[in-house]
Every structure is written in structure tokens, then in C-alpha cells.
Design a protein around this motif. Structure first.
Motif, PDB file in Angstrom:
ATOM      1  N   ASN A  86      -0.741   4.645  74.019  1.00 57.79           N
ATOM      2  CA  ASN A  86       0.431   3.768  73.940  1.00 57.79           C
ATOM      3  C   ASN A  86       1.728   4.528  73.600  1.00 57.79           C
ATOM      4  OD1 ASN A  86      -0.085   4.252  71.276  1.00 57.79           O
ATOM      5  ND2 ASN A  86      -0.681   2.135  70.772  1.00 57.79           N
ATOM      6  N   GLN A  87       1.571   5.837  73.238  1.00 58.09           N
ATOM      7  CA  GLN A  87       2.764   6.677  73.022  1.00 58.09           C
ATOM      8  C   GLN A  87       3.119   7.449  74.295  1.00 58.09           C
ATOM      9  OE1 GLN A  87       4.350   6.226  70.057  1.00 58.09           O
ATOM     10  NE2 GLN A  87       2.711   4.699  69.939  1.00 58.09           N
ATOM     11  N   ALA A  88       2.450   7.116  75.381  1.00 55.45           N
ATOM     12  CA  ALA A  88       2.643   7.775  76.684  1.00 55.45           C
ATOM     13  C   ALA A  88       2.166   9.230  76.675  1.00 55.45           C
ATOM     14  CB  ALA A  88       4.098   7.681  77.148  1.00 55.45           C
ATOM     15  N   LYS A  89       1.305   9.575  75.716  1.00 53.59           N
ATOM     16  CA  LYS A  89       0.731  10.926  75.695  1.00 53.59           C
ATOM     17  C   LYS A  89      -0.395  10.991  76.741  1.00 53.59           C
ATOM     18  CE  LYS A  89      -1.666  14.155  72.790  1.00 53.59           C
ATOM     19  NZ  LYS A  89      -2.751  14.171  71.882  1.00 53.59           N
ATOM     20  N   ALA A 213      -2.381   2.883  80.850  1.00 52.10           N
ATOM     21  CA  ALA A 213      -2.083   3.082  79.422  1.00 52.10           C
ATOM     22  C   ALA A 213      -2.891   2.077  78.601  1.00 52.10           C
ATOM     23  CB  ALA A 213      -0.595   2.879  79.168  1.00 52.10           C
ATOM     24  N   TYR A 214      -3.504   2.588  77.521  1.00 54.72           N
ATOM     25  CA  TYR A 214      -4.347   1.726  76.689  1.00 54.72           C
ATOM     26  C   TYR A 214      -3.994   1.887  75.226  1.00 54.72           C
ATOM     27  CZ  TYR A 214      -7.176   1.673  80.874  1.00 54.72           C
ATOM     28  OH  TYR A 214      -7.589   1.520  82.160  1.00 54.72           O
ATOM     29  N   GLY A 215      -4.063   0.790  74.488  1.00 53.17           N
ATOM     30  CA  GLY A 215      -3.863   0.861  73.048  1.00 53.17           C
ATOM     31  C   GLY A 215      -3.896  -0.513  72.439  1.00 53.17           C
ATOM     32  N   ASN A 216      -4.511  -0.621  71.271  1.00 53.19           N
ATOM     33  CA  ASN A 216      -4.499  -1.863  70.488  1.00 53.19           C
ATOM     34  C   ASN A 216      -4.915  -3.092  71.306  1.00 53.19           C
ATOM     35  OD1 ASN A 216      -1.960  -0.034  69.970  1.00 53.19           O
ATOM     36  ND2 ASN A 216      -2.785  -0.675  67.983  1.00 53.19           N
ATOM     37  N   GLU A 217      -5.969  -2.942  72.066  1.00 51.27           N
ATOM     38  CA  GLU A 217      -6.555  -4.047  72.851  1.00 51.27           C
ATOM     39  C   GLU A 217      -5.617  -4.556  73.944  1.00 51.27           C
ATOM     40  OE1 GLU A 217      -8.372  -7.064  70.434  1.00 51.27           O
ATOM     41  OE2 GLU A 217      -9.014  -5.612  68.942  1.00 51.27           O
ATOM     42  N   LYS A 218      -4.660  -3.707  74.336  1.00 49.63           N
ATOM     43  CA  LYS A 218      -3.717  -4.101  75.395  1.00 49.63           C
ATOM     44  C   LYS A 218      -3.679  -2.999  76.452  1.00 49.63           C
ATOM     45  CE  LYS A 218      -1.113  -6.366  71.827  1.00 49.63           C
ATOM     46  NZ  LYS A 218      -1.250  -5.654  70.549  1.00 49.63           N
ATOM     47  N   THR A 219      -3.284  -3.357  77.647  1.00 50.25           N
ATOM     48  CA  THR A 219      -3.177  -2.335  78.696  1.00 50.25           C
ATOM     49  C   THR A 219      -1.862  -2.489  79.449  1.00 50.25           C
ATOM     50  OG1 THR A 219      -4.051  -3.526  80.596  1.00 50.25           O
ATOM     51  CG2 THR A 219      -5.670  -2.647  79.099  1.00 50.25           C
ATOM     52  N   LEU A 220      -1.483  -1.383  80.068  1.00 50.97           N
ATOM     53  CA  LEU A 220      -0.305  -1.388  80.935  1.00 50.97           C
ATOM     54  C   LEU A 220      -0.655  -0.497  82.121  1.00 50.97           C
ATOM     55  CD1 LEU A 220       2.689  -1.917  81.543  1.00 50.97           C
ATOM     56  CD2 LEU A 220       3.277  -0.152  79.910  1.00 50.97           C
ATOM     57  N   GLU A 369     -13.477  -6.909  79.799  1.00 52.28           N
ATOM     58  CA  GLU A 369     -13.842  -6.899  78.392  1.00 52.28           C
ATOM     59  C   GLU A 369     -13.494  -5.553  77.733  1.00 52.28           C
ATOM     60  OE1 GLU A 369     -15.311  -9.534  76.871  1.00 52.28           O
ATOM     61  OE2 GLU A 369     -15.420  -8.460  74.957  1.00 52.28           O
ATOM     62  N   TRP A 370     -13.943  -4.471  78.355  1.00 56.77           N
ATOM     63  CA  TRP A 370     -13.759  -3.189  77.654  1.00 56.77           C
ATOM     64  C   TRP A 370     -12.333  -2.672  77.716  1.00 56.77           C
ATOM     65  CZ3 TRP A 370     -12.138   1.293  79.809  1.00 56.77           C
ATOM     66  CH2 TRP A 370     -12.505   1.629  81.112  1.00 56.77           C
ATOM     67  N   MET A 371     -11.568  -3.091  78.721  1.00 53.66           N
ATOM     68  CA  MET A 371     -10.172  -2.640  78.779  1.00 53.66           C
ATOM     69  C   MET A 371      -9.315  -3.315  77.709  1.00 53.66           C
ATOM     70  SD  MET A 371      -9.715  -2.397  82.885  1.00 53.66           S
ATOM     71  CE  MET A 371      -8.166  -1.574  83.133  1.00 53.66           C
ATOM     72  N   HIS A 372      -9.847  -4.394  77.098  1.00 59.95           N
ATOM     73  CA  HIS A 372      -9.088  -5.115  76.071  1.00 59.95           C
ATOM     74  C   HIS A 372      -9.783  -5.056  74.723  1.00 59.95           C
ATOM     75  CE1 HIS A 372      -7.674  -6.615  79.955  1.00 59.95           C
ATOM     76  NE2 HIS A 372      -6.510  -6.612  79.359  1.00 59.95           N
ATOM     77  N   GLN A 373     -10.497  -3.960  74.483  1.00 67.28           N
ATOM     78  CA  GLN A 373     -11.124  -3.754  73.175  1.00 67.28           C
ATOM     79  C   GLN A 373     -10.515  -2.480  72.564  1.00 67.28           C
ATOM     80  OE1 GLN A 373     -13.680  -1.159  72.825  1.00 67.28           O
ATOM     81  NE2 GLN A 373     -13.694  -0.571  74.967  1.00 67.28           N
ATOM     82  N   PRO A 374     -10.668  -2.296  71.238  1.00 67.65           N
ATOM     83  CA  PRO A 374      -9.949  -1.207  70.558  1.00 67.65           C
ATOM     84  C   PRO A 374     -10.266   0.186  71.105  1.00 67.65           C
ATOM     85  CG  PRO A 374     -10.965  -2.702  68.966  1.00 67.65           C
ATOM     86  CD  PRO A 374     -11.433  -3.141  70.300  1.00 67.65           C
ATOM     87  N   ASN A 375     -11.461   0.368  71.706  1.00 65.25           N
ATOM     88  CA  ASN A 375     -11.850   1.702  72.171  1.00 65.25           C
ATOM     89  C   ASN A 375     -11.553   1.974  73.633  1.00 65.25           C
ATOM     90  OD1 ASN A 375     -12.947   3.621  70.456  1.00 65.25           O
ATOM     91  ND2 ASN A 375     -14.642   2.223  70.004  1.00 65.25           N
ATOM     92  N   ALA A 376     -10.691   1.139  74.224  1.00 66.88           N
ATOM     93  CA  ALA A 376     -10.490   1.216  75.678  1.00 66.88           C
ATOM     94  C   ALA A 376     -10.090   2.624  76.136  1.00 66.88           C
ATOM     95  CB  ALA A 376      -9.441   0.201  76.100  1.00 66.88           C
TER      96      ALA A 376
END
Ligand SMILES: Cc1cc2nc3c(=O)[nH]c(=O)nc-3n(C[C@H](O)[C@H](O)[C@H](O)COP(=O)(O)OP(=O)(O)OC[C@H]3O[C@@H](n4cnc5c(N)ncnc54)[C@H](O)[C@@H]3O)c2cc1C
Length: 421
Positions: A86-89, A213-220, A369-376
Motif C-alpha cells: 500500500n506504500q507502492a513499494k 496493490a494489496y494492504g489492510n484487506e483492500k486492493t487496488l 476471499e484471499w485478496m481481501h484478507q490481511p495476508n493478501a
């Protein structure tokens, strides 16, 4: 003789499914029209790039005699993906690693923009096959025929109706009373013209390919387009009617940016430029899915293809591919002389479609499911790093192979047995 000899076919909806079907049927000499609500081919902005799969989307294009056209218009390299946090790293970069897949390989998934794909299909049809500005409000059975009533006050009579009218199909209730169910996820789709100027940092990060991009149960997810624009979609868990109840005016980018800052607070300000252009178009897309075990009794003169038949979230990139493969299977069934009546031909197609959807829909819901979980992020990296494990499990009377990413494997306590990909 094929069962649709001398019958008039009305395809409702000129998306990828409907247009592919029209082309395939015309190649067999069938009398077909496509009724499309858009007032002309240019009125609606076409969304992001699509990857077509060898065994489905490309198989249908091949049968339609359009593979060479596809090869002229697809965008080699547009499939190259950067997986970022989510920091674009950047955590994984196919631009460096490259891919060895070649056209025709099972794993090769060439990308094409929606606009050019639509043009290839439209240009392949006989003149006036698509009847624009025919928004169907309702249909009515009159004897063995159907009357289609349009918003513009006109109507037509036809023998067979094929609903290819997407997620909110008007034709679906005439085929089945099964309804899509709410998945708990809303996507917010956006499109930015002249990305180099309007969103320069993301444009450089994109490098003509894709960003996951993945982070905190969210995606972009961001994807480049051949005309210099880019398409993107956020997705996160929401209430079903968030898009209305939040009272956000999606035409006002300031309101949308304020929402993003509030809902994605851990995400870097780098992403804000996606929301800063005043001309950016935003479309909220609540995600629904048809039940994976759906079935219905085949009818003799009406059926469904594409999202109308088996709406699902887009997290496995299968929707367009399924729609085009439906078109292939339905056209083959309807024109196969071995079927003695249209109900048998439609039933044969629907049985194959139910089976395909049960399998592909399962993979899609798994990804959702897995793209919206904390470990995505870690799970996605595992997939890109080919760290996915195949596990055989005994279910009822048979063994099934399931594919597990690390966090799921850990959660359910399976030991890894075999790496795949
Ligand atoms: C944000 C997002 C990203 C996606 N990404 C991918 C991806 O990467 N890969 C992939 O394979 N799939 C993706 N999908 C899914 C994909 O877009 C759909 O599965 C696909 O477009 C379905 O094709 P279709 O022909 O069945 O329906 P649609 O493309 O929805 O076409 C339906 C057509 O019917 C017309 N229509 C609707 N109602 C009426 C009416 N009443 N009268 C007349 N005409 C009507 C519409 O105007 C439209 O032209 C994505 C979806 C979304 C929302």
C-alpha cells in the motif's frame, strides 16, 4: 438440418459475449440481430484491458476466424505485472523477470483493450446486425415467439431470445428465478485520460503494464491502455448499498478522494493522484455472484450467456473469457444437426455452462476471499513466486485437488505436498 434453420435469433446486448455469438452464428448462415441499448458504438467509455485465455476467449476468437485480427491489436507486454504494497513499494516485478509464455501456450494471456476487441467483433458482422439504441424494457411470449419492447417505443417479434445483457440482465428472470447474491465487496472503477500528464507517478510505476496493490484487506488494480489512458479499481468490504447510502456524488472527484483518504488511511498519498483529476469518471460496482450450483430446466426458445448467465466478481479475470466461450458452445449446439429440437440444443449448452461455472466460479470466489484478507500481499507474492501448493483432499466419495496459498494452508492446517505453477 440444424434446429435454428429459418429461425430469427435476437441477441440482447452487444458486449463481448453477444457480439462473439452473433459472429459465430452468422458464419453458419443464421439470421441474427443484436439489440444494444447504447445509442452508438462510441457513446460509452470502454473499461480497462482484458487478458484472453487460450482455452476460452482465444478459442472462441479462433473459431470466429478473428485470431489474426486479434494479433494485430493485442498489446504485447501489457500483461507484465508489478505487485506492490500500500506504500507502492514493489515486491515483484514481471518487467524484470519477464515471461516465457508464447502465443498459443496455455499460460499465455495476451491483453487487449476493450475498445479494440469490440471493434474487431463489430467489424466482422454483416452491416446492420447491431441495432443501436434499442434498450429492452421487457419481453413477452406470444405463442412460440417473443415480443421485445424497447425504451424508444418500438418493438420486434423474434423466434429465439439470447440474453447477453450483462450483470443486471432483463432477460434472466424469463429463464430462471435464481438471483445473484451479494458478496460483501464493492469495487470503485475509475478511468483517467492522458495518464502521463494526469497521474505521472502511477503512470511511471505502471510501465505500460499492470499494478496489483494489496494492504489492510483492500486492493487496488491499475492497468494501462493503448491510448495513453489508464483504468483502475479499488475494492474493499462494504455494506451492500454503500454506493447509495454513503451519499457520495461519484461525479465529484473531491468527494471520492475524501472517501479514499478515510477508507484507505494506511495507504500512501502516492495513490491520491488517481482521484485528483476533475475529469476522472468513477463508477461504483457492488459485486454479486450467481450461486455456483445453479441449474435450471432448459427452455425451447430462450437462454443466457456471459454475465447474464453466471455473474461473478472479476478477481480471476474470467468474465469475458467465460462469456466468449459460452458464445462458442451455444453456437455449436444450436447449429449441430444432431439435436432434434431447440430445447435439446439449448439444454446441451446450458449443462456444459453450469459445469464450467461451478469450477471457474469456485476459483473466482477463492480469489475474492484471499485478496481481501490481511495476508493478501504475501499470498499474491507466493503465487508470483510459484509458491502455491497443491493438496489432495478427500471429499465425500472422491479425491479433489485444491490449490492453497500459504495463509490459507496455515489456517486450515494442511502440510504442503506439492508446489504448482
Ligand atoms: C472493474 C471490472 C474489471 C473487470 N476485469 C475483467 C478482466 O480483467 N477480465 C475479464 O475476463 N473480465 C473482467 N471483468 C468482467 C467482464 O467485464 C464481464 O464478465 C464481461 O464484460 C461480460 O460480458 P457480457 O458480454 O456477458 O456482458 P457485458 O460486457 O456487460 O455486456 C452487456 C451488454 O448488454 C447491453 N445491455 C444491458 N442491458 C440491456 C438492455 N436492457 N437492452 C439492450 N442492451 C442491454 C449493455 O449495454 C452491454 O453492451 C471486469 C468487470 C469489472 C466490473
Amino acid at each position: 438440418m440444424m434446429v435454428i434453420q429459418d429461425k430469427k435469433i435476437a441477441i440482447v446486448g452487444g458486449g463481448p459475449g453477444g457480439l462473439t455469438l452473433a459472429r459465430l452464428l452468422q458464419l453458419k448462415g443464421v439470421d441474427v440481430k443484436v439489440y444494444e441499448r447504447d445509442i452508438n458504438k462510441d457513446v460509452r467509455l470502454q473499461g480497462g484491458a482484458l487478458d484472453l485465455h487460450t482455452e476460452s476467449g482465444l478459442a472462441a476468437l479462433g473459431k470466429a476466424g478473428l485470431l489474426n485480427e486479434f494479433k494485430v491489436h493485442y498489446r504485447p507486454g501489457a500483461e507484465l505485472t508489478r505487485v506492490v504494497d500500500n506504500q507502492a513499494k514493489i515486491h515483484s516485478d514481471q518487467h524484470n523477470e519477464g515471461t516465457n509464455a508464447k502465443f498459443g501456450d496455455k499460460d499465455h494471456r495476451p491483453e487487449i483493450d476493450r475498445g479494440p476487441l469490440r471493434d474487431i467483433l463489430l467489424n466482422s458482422l454483416k452491416p446492420d446486425t447491431v441495432v443501436w439504441d434499442t434498450h429492452i424494457l421487457s419481453i413477452e411470449q406470444i405463442g412460440n415467439s417473443w415480443k421485445l419492447a424497447f425504451k424508444n417505443g418500438e418493438s420486434v417479434i423474434t423466434d429465439i431470445v439470447i440474453g447477453a445483457d450483462g450483470a443486471n440482465s432483463k432477460i434472466r428472470p424469463f429463464v430462471t428465478n435464481i438471483k445473484p447474491y451479494w458478496t460483501g465487496i464493492t469495487m470503485l472503477e475509475g478511468s483517467i485520460k492522458d495518464a502521463k500528464k494526469t497521474a505521472p507517478v502511477i503512470h511511471d510505476l505502471l510501465k505500460g503494464g499492470k499494478i496489483f496493490a494489496y494492504g489492510n484487506e483492500k486492493t487496488l488494480i491499475v492497468s494501462s491502455k493503448g491510448d495513453g489512458s489508464l483504468g483502475f479499481a479499488t475494492s474493499c468490504k462494504t455494506d451492500e448499498f454503500w454506493h447509495k447510502e454513503s451519499r457520495i456524488d461519484f461525479k465529484d472527484n473531491k468527494q471520492v478522494l475524501a472517501w479514499f483518504k478515510k477508507t484507505f488511511p494506511e495507504w500512501s498519498s502516492v495513490w491520491w493522484e488517481l482521484f485528483e483529476g476533475e475529469k476522472t469518471l468513477f463508477i461504483p460496482r457492488p459485486q454479486y455472484c450467481m450461486p455456483l450450483n445453479q441449474k435450471w430446466e432448459a427452455k425451447s426458445n430462450i437462454t443466457l450467456i456471459g454475465d447474464a448467465a453466471h455473474l461473478m466478481p472479476p478477481f480471476a479475470g474470467e468474465g469475458v473469457n467465460m462469456a466468449m466461450f459460452d458464445a462458442l458452445q451455444l453456437s455449436e449446439s444450436l447449429t449441430n444437426p444432431k439435436y432434434l429440437n431447440t430445447q435439446a440444443a439449448i439444454g446441451n449448452y446450458e449443462q456444459q455452462m453450469f459445469k464450467r461455472f461451478a469450477k471457474i466460479g469456485q476459483g473466482t470466489l477463492f480469489n475474492t476471499e484471499w485478496m481481501h484478507q490481511p495476508n493478501a500481499l504475501n499470498d499474491m507474492l507466493a503465487m508470483f513466486g510459484k509458491n502455491i501448493f497443491k493438496q489432495s483432499v478427500f471429499l465425500g466419495k472422491m479425491w479433489l485437488n485444491v490449490y492453497l496459498v500459504p495463509s490459507v494452508r496455515k489456517a486450515i492446517g494442511f502440510a504442503p505436498v506439492q508446489k504448482v505453477f
